[in-house]
Design an enzyme around this catalytic site. Sequence first.
Site, PDB file in Angstrom:
ATOM      1  N   GLU A  70       9.523  -4.250  10.126  1.00 50.91           N
ATOM      2  CA  GLU A  70       9.318  -2.464   9.631  1.00 50.91           C
ATOM      3  C   GLU A  70      10.185  -1.374  11.283  1.00 50.91           C
ATOM      4  O   GLU A  70       9.192  -1.588  12.331  1.00 50.91           O
ATOM      5  CB  GLU A  70       8.721  -2.681   9.140  1.00 50.91           C
ATOM      6  CG  GLU A  70       9.043  -0.828   8.485  1.00 50.91           C
ATOM      7  CD  GLU A  70       7.992  -0.817   7.860  1.00 50.91           C
ATOM      8  OE1 GLU A  70       6.519  -0.436   6.809  1.00 50.91           O
ATOM      9  OE2 GLU A  70       7.898   1.066   6.884  1.00 50.91           O
TER      10      GLU A  70
ATOM     11  N   ASP B 257       0.930  -1.419  -0.116  1.00 53.20           N
ATOM     12  CA  ASP B 257      -0.008   0.123  -0.203  1.00 53.20           C
ATOM     13  C   ASP B 257       0.960   1.213  -0.367  1.00 53.20           C
ATOM     14  O   ASP B 257       0.559   2.336   0.329  1.00 53.20           O
ATOM     15  CB  ASP B 257      -0.699   0.060   1.500  1.00 53.20           C
ATOM     16  CG  ASP B 257      -0.655   0.008   2.522  1.00 53.20           C
ATOM     17  OD1 ASP B 257       0.713  -0.271   2.370  1.00 53.20           O
ATOM     18  OD2 ASP B 257      -1.304  -0.027   3.207  1.00 53.20           O
TER      19      ASP B 257
ATOM     20  N   LYS C 133      -1.177  -9.568   3.464  1.00 59.18           N
ATOM     21  CA  LYS C 133      -0.258  -8.847   4.252  1.00 59.18           C
ATOM     22  C   LYS C 133      -1.349  -7.869   4.987  1.00 59.18           C
ATOM     23  O   LYS C 133      -1.652  -7.665   4.175  1.00 59.18           O
ATOM     24  CB  LYS C 133       0.993  -8.730   3.700  1.00 59.18           C
ATOM     25  CG  LYS C 133       2.141  -7.994   4.417  1.00 59.18           C
ATOM     26  CD  LYS C 133       3.057  -7.157   4.847  1.00 59.18           C
ATOM     27  CE  LYS C 133       3.576  -5.859   3.649  1.00 59.18           C
ATOM     28  NZ  LYS C 133       3.046  -4.380   4.437  1.00 59.18           N
TER      29      LYS C 133
ATOM     30  N   ASP D 298      -1.195  -5.987   0.087  1.00 59.14           N
ATOM     31  CA  ASP D 298      -1.409  -5.761   1.529  1.00 59.14           C
ATOM     32  C   ASP D 298      -3.150  -5.192   1.164  1.00 59.14           C
ATOM     33  O   ASP D 298      -3.869  -4.806   0.083  1.00 59.14           O
ATOM     34  CB  ASP D 298      -0.383  -4.317   1.707  1.00 59.14           C
ATOM     35  CG  ASP D 298       0.380  -4.286   2.001  1.00 59.14           C
ATOM     36  OD1 ASP D 298       0.470  -4.623   3.383  1.00 59.14           O
ATOM     37  OD2 ASP D 298       1.606  -2.924   1.723  1.00 59.14           O
TER      38      ASP D 298
HETATM   39  O1  KIV Z   1       3.544  -1.048   1.611  1.00 61.37           O
HETATM   40  C1  KIV Z   1       4.725  -1.772   1.689  1.00 61.37           C
HETATM   41  O2  KIV Z   1       5.829  -1.096   0.154  1.00 61.37           O
HETATM   42  C2  KIV Z   1       5.148  -2.246   2.522  1.00 61.37           C
HETATM   43  C3  KIV Z   1       6.733  -2.281   2.765  1.00 61.37           C
HETATM   44  C4  KIV Z   1       7.445  -1.862   2.898  1.00 61.37           C
HETATM   45  C5  KIV Z   1       7.361  -3.796   3.904  1.00 61.37           C
HETATM   46  O3  KIV Z   1       4.488  -2.424   3.860  1.00 61.37           O
END
Ligand code: KIV
Length: 270
Positions: free
Chosen positions: A197, A61, A128, A100
Amino acid sequence: MKSCSPVDSAWSPEVSSLKITPEIILNMKREGRRVPALTAYDYSMARLLDECGIPLILVGDSLGMLVLGYPDTTSVTLADMEHHVKATARAKPKALLVADLPIGSYSDPESAVRSALRIVNAGAEAVKAEGGLSIIQQVKAIQQAGIPFMGHLGMLPQHIREEGRYRIKGRNEEERKALINDALALTEAGAFAIVLELVSPETAAEITSRVAVPTIGIGSGTQCDGQILVTQDLIGAFPWFTPKHISPRIQSAQEIQGAVRQWMEDLPGV
Ligand code: KIV
């Protein structure tokens, strides 16, 4: 700079010719292989990354900032994610395609499953979401619906408005314990990997040694089982903001602007 070949010590050509599944990512930890992962939000980037043999591509995201021009990820919608997952999935990557769940799309188990199904129907192979114990019922429901799940702990960008700033997590005892409990709970609930993170390197190393699934770090030191980056950060394609933990390998924004300026100068009659 090396040409585009699989990361020698982390990945091997015989494995990169396979279609990557969550089980393969999970087993990479047992086999002592590092897990490199990068973001893509569209067809061409996914194809480029896949041709390098990257095993995991994330439609993050983070596209809210990188593609849509928002200040953070909190305005990204499920429809935005579906659109970009569809574009990325058209590259038919051998890499595992994870996407995401955006903010507000997994507030309870039912909505989490509904949202995860939309993302999977758009072409993702796993989802995720951010959080540990606080979303564990959602994680279990997603798993029970047959959708593989990747965790995300530490600094949670979807919480930036409450947090006020991006900061390292796990430096004090309370945060260290909470992160470890979150990671153990996610593993128990069936997550096949966990992104860490901005977790302090010591806490990230401890989590990595205590969970059976790969930890994939971003700004969390070198002891994680894998590393994930926003591709634009890796290639210097978003020069207006570079996170502290990033050293771009190339400055592609300068290259692009150089090519554009030169082309304009070379135009006949200009
Ligand atoms: O949204 C994203 O790019 C992420 C990564 C930074 C792990 O969650």
